[in-house]
Design an enzyme around this catalytic site. Structure first.
Site, PDB file in Angstrom:
ATOM      1  N   HIS A 154       0.831  -1.317   0.085  1.00  0.00           N
ATOM      2  CA  HIS A 154      -0.035   0.102   0.026  1.00  0.00           C
ATOM      3  C   HIS A 154       1.011   1.350   0.100  1.00  0.00           C
ATOM      4  O   HIS A 154       1.001   2.127   0.749  1.00  0.00           O
ATOM      5  CB  HIS A 154      -0.720   0.035   1.297  1.00  0.00           C
ATOM      6  CG  HIS A 154      -2.046   0.937   1.508  1.00  0.00           C
ATOM      7  ND1 HIS A 154      -1.928   2.325   1.339  1.00  0.00           N
ATOM      8  CD2 HIS A 154      -3.357   0.728   1.791  1.00  0.00           C
ATOM      9  CE1 HIS A 154      -3.032   2.910   1.697  1.00  0.00           C
ATOM     10  NE2 HIS A 154      -3.973   1.891   1.667  1.00  0.00           N
ATOM     11  N   GLU A 253      -0.908   1.250  -5.342  1.00  0.00           N
ATOM     12  CA  GLU A 253      -0.465  -0.144  -4.784  1.00  0.00           C
ATOM     13  C   GLU A 253      -0.645  -1.280  -5.567  1.00  0.00           C
ATOM     14  O   GLU A 253      -1.482  -1.455  -6.590  1.00  0.00           O
ATOM     15  CB  GLU A 253      -1.661  -0.183  -3.498  1.00  0.00           C
ATOM     16  CG  GLU A 253      -1.980   0.971  -2.745  1.00  0.00           C
ATOM     17  CD  GLU A 253      -3.062   1.047  -2.015  1.00  0.00           C
ATOM     18  OE1 GLU A 253      -3.760  -0.087  -1.503  1.00  0.00           O
ATOM     19  OE2 GLU A 253      -3.906   2.074  -1.847  1.00  0.00           O
TER      20      GLU A 253
END
Ligand code: TA6
Length: 277
Positions: A154, A253
């Site tokens: 992320h 991400e």
């Protein structure tokens, strides 16, 4: 050089070599700084980030695993899984080449993980700190039945100004818009962020470039089908006390989420690799 240090409630490794410096918290195997001399930071860290036990750091590279987002069945379980808030083991650190340091961190199933997710596993993260930043997340299934994971690195990237930023590499991809829950969207041209964005792009196998006024960041992934793009924008950021400065950040991400989750057979290992430059 690798030094073990502490910031507030968390232990971290500080890595310095001739190409870059980096900081990695053992909680979550969470890289929260990567800088190259005379260059703007590649990775964004919130000015109000908190370094606390059992709380993910706002910025850097949180690891969402073994599920991404809300748990598909039980929403009382932690958002984005448990890997990002558990203490990992520092297994190895060495300068493998001039200006290239390799760090290896591991997480295995334990009493706590088994209450949250009923499988035996070995998760290993290799991080290479050099003129590029590379991460390899390995998921080994140590149980005697197959399991499914959804996962993402992320990554919060630093951008000079979100309004002058273009994202290339997602053109033609179908995406799920988390804001209105719609699936039938296709990215027609380079992505411009002008508002809150929370999307999952599918079959996003091409390299992605974040292009700003002063330079570009190039993202290459392997073992990853989904690309998630997130910026909370002005309104949503107010709900997050540990997040400040949405105009200088963009999450892109790499992972495998929703219907692109991954099935790992017993004794098999699945790899998710990214490199950022
Ligand atoms: O990856 C995007 C996302 O799933 C968003 O929906 C947003 O909530 C973000 O992650 C941050 O989640 P967190 O649990 O770290 O607050």
């Amino acid at each position: 050089m690798i030094t073990q240090k502490r910031i507030d409630g968390l232990n971290y490794l500080e890595i310095k070599n001739s190409n870059a410096t980096a900081k990695i918290a053992l909680q979550g195997a969470h890289l929260f700084e990567y800088k190259r001399p005379h260059q703007a930071p590649l990775i964004w860290l919130s000015k109000t980030a908190q370094f606390q036990k059992n709380k993910a750091i706002r910025g850097g590279i949180p690891i969402c695993w073994p599920w991404f987002g809300a748990h598909p069945v039980d929403t009382s379980l932690p958002n984005h899984g448990f890997a990002r808030t558990m203490e990992w083991t520092y297994e190895k650190g060495e300068e493998v080449d001039d200006g290239k340091t390799k760090i290896v961190l591991g997480l295995k199933d334990n009493e706590e993980t088994l209450t949250l997710w009923p499988y035996a596993f070995e998760l290993t993260l290799e991080i290479y700190i050099a003129d590029t930043l590379e991460l390899i997340l390995q998921t080994k299934n140590c149980s005697d039945e197959a399991f499914e994971i959804s996962e993402a690195l992320h990554t919060y990237f630093h951008v000079d100004a979100i309004s002058d930023t273009l994202v290339h590499g997602l053109e033609g991809k179908q995406y799920f818009n988390k804001l209105d829950k719609s699936y039938d969207n296709v990215q027609s041209r380079a992505l411009v962020i002008e508002n809150e964005v929370d999307r999952v792009y599918f079959e996003a196998y091409d390299p992605i470039e974040i292009v700003g006024m002063k330079g570009k960041i190039s993202i290459k992934s392997e073992g990853s089908a989904s690309a998630i793009v997130w910026n909370p924008w002005a309104q949503r950021i107010n709900e997050m006390p540990d997040m400040s400065g949405y105009k200088q950040m963009l999450c892109i991400e790499s992972g495998n989420v929703l219907h692109e989750c991954v099935k790992v057979m017993p004794n098999e290992t699945h790899l998710l690799k990214v490199s950022y430059s």
